[in-house]
Design a protein around this motif. Structure first.
Motif, PDB file in Angstrom:
ATOM      1  N   LEU A  67       0.427  -9.569   4.629  1.00  0.00           N
ATOM      2  CA  LEU A  67       0.039 -10.838   4.041  1.00  0.00           C
ATOM      3  C   LEU A  67      -1.347 -10.655   3.476  1.00  0.00           C
ATOM      4  O   LEU A  67      -2.183  -9.996   4.091  1.00  0.00           O
ATOM      5  N   TYR A  94      -8.440  -9.789   6.451  1.00  0.00           N
ATOM      6  CA  TYR A  94      -7.632  -8.593   6.607  1.00  0.00           C
ATOM      7  C   TYR A  94      -6.509  -8.878   7.571  1.00  0.00           C
ATOM      8  O   TYR A  94      -6.679  -9.519   8.574  1.00  0.00           O
ATOM      9  N   ASN A  95      -5.366  -8.427   7.233  1.00  0.00           N
ATOM     10  CA  ASN A  95      -4.196  -8.616   8.068  1.00  0.00           C
ATOM     11  C   ASN A  95      -3.574  -7.290   8.443  1.00  0.00           C
ATOM     12  O   ASN A  95      -3.705  -6.305   7.739  1.00  0.00           O
ATOM     13  N   GLU A  96      -2.849  -7.330   9.518  1.00  0.00           N
ATOM     14  CA  GLU A  96      -2.136  -6.168   9.992  1.00  0.00           C
ATOM     15  C   GLU A  96      -1.224  -5.617   8.896  1.00  0.00           C
ATOM     16  O   GLU A  96      -0.568  -6.382   8.172  1.00  0.00           O
ATOM     17  N   GLN A  97      -1.189  -4.301   8.764  1.00  0.00           N
ATOM     18  CA  GLN A  97      -0.272  -3.655   7.840  1.00  0.00           C
ATOM     19  C   GLN A  97       0.986  -3.266   8.597  1.00  0.00           C
ATOM     20  O   GLN A  97       0.925  -2.724   9.694  1.00  0.00           O
ATOM     21  N   TYR A 122       0.842  -1.195   0.000  1.00  0.00           N
ATOM     22  CA  TYR A 122       0.000   0.000   0.000  1.00  0.00           C
ATOM     23  C   TYR A 122       0.876   1.244   0.000  1.00  0.00           C
ATOM     24  O   TYR A 122       1.930   1.267   0.637  1.00  0.00           O
ATOM     25  N   PHE A 161       4.157  -0.876   8.467  1.00  0.00           N
ATOM     26  CA  PHE A 161       4.511   0.371   7.810  1.00  0.00           C
ATOM     27  C   PHE A 161       6.018   0.598   7.772  1.00  0.00           C
ATOM     28  O   PHE A 161       6.748   0.247   8.700  1.00  0.00           O
TER      29      PHE A 161
END
Lengths: 116, 110
Positions: A96, A102-105, A33, A107
């Protein structure tokens, strides 16, 4: 390294020049992202990659902005003919990617872009 | 417009006190997450709560979710100076896309 890395950490450029921002995600993370954060503001979604494809480009502010990803790894955000309003911190994140989940982003530290 | 909106936008408390931040959102979600950001740089994931959960704990953090009111709260108990940061909620819907709110700036005074 184990985390998301971005380069350069700081970039100062003159109005009208092109800039390239790089993101190296965590190995094995298929989702990547890009976000923009202006001073004191929240995160503005720019674009998202699933593998090397970008199913959602809705956040790109104008046709001066483009991004690509290769080898399901490194991504480059390019801003052409930069304007002063492009000054911001550009954050990259990876996660992932599991369908319908939904998975943790995770940064990166961001690239601070200043357009003079 | 932003999906998640945190309030208050700024909060200042004494060390040891509890801090409560709220997040409201507009559309249906699969999950809601809270992130912390120090010094205007990268965000750190704190906790994720799914739409079928009502409350979740992680250390000194407690998150609640009320899908009928489309709101969530983050409680930090026994705050420390190191908790000073901006806190963002992020709502997840469908395939991976998440939307971040504008954040709550928390200042914990030693």
């Amino acid at each position: 390294g184990a985390g998301v890395s971005q380069s350069p950490s700081n970039k100062v450029t003159e109005k009208g020049k092109d800039v390239e921002l790089r993101c190296d995600p965590i190995s094995g993370h298929t989702a990547l992202y890009w976000y923009r954060q202006r001073l004191g503001q929240g995160l503005e979604f720019l674009i998202y990659f699933q593998g090397n494809s970008a199913p959602d480009k809705s956040g790109l502010p104008s046709d001066r902005f483009s991004a690509e990803r290769t080898g399901e790894s490194v991504s480059t955000l390019t801003i052409q003919r930069t304007q002063q309003e492009d000054s911001a911190v550009y954050l990259c994140a990876s996660s992932l990617a599991l369908v319908q989940s939904y998975n943790e982003q995770f940064f990166g530290p961001g690239t601070r872009l200043t357009v003079l | 417009s932003q999906q998640g909106e945190e309030d208050p936008q700024a909060l200042s408390i004494q060390e040891g006190e509890n801090a409560t931040m709220n997040c409201s959102y507009k559309t249906s979600i699969n999950n809601l997450q809270w992130y912390r950001q120090n010094s205007g740089r990268g965000l750190v994931h704190l906790i994720l709560i799914r739409s079928n959960e009502r409350e979740k704990h992680s250390g000194r953090l407690r998150v609640t979710l009320d899908t009928s009111k489309k709101s969530s709260s983050l409680l930090i108990t026994a705050s420390r100076a190191a908790d000073t940061a901006s806190y963002f909620c992020a709502t997840g819907r469908g395939y991976q896309k998440v939307t971040f709110g504008i954040g709550t700036k928390l200042q914990v005074i030693p």
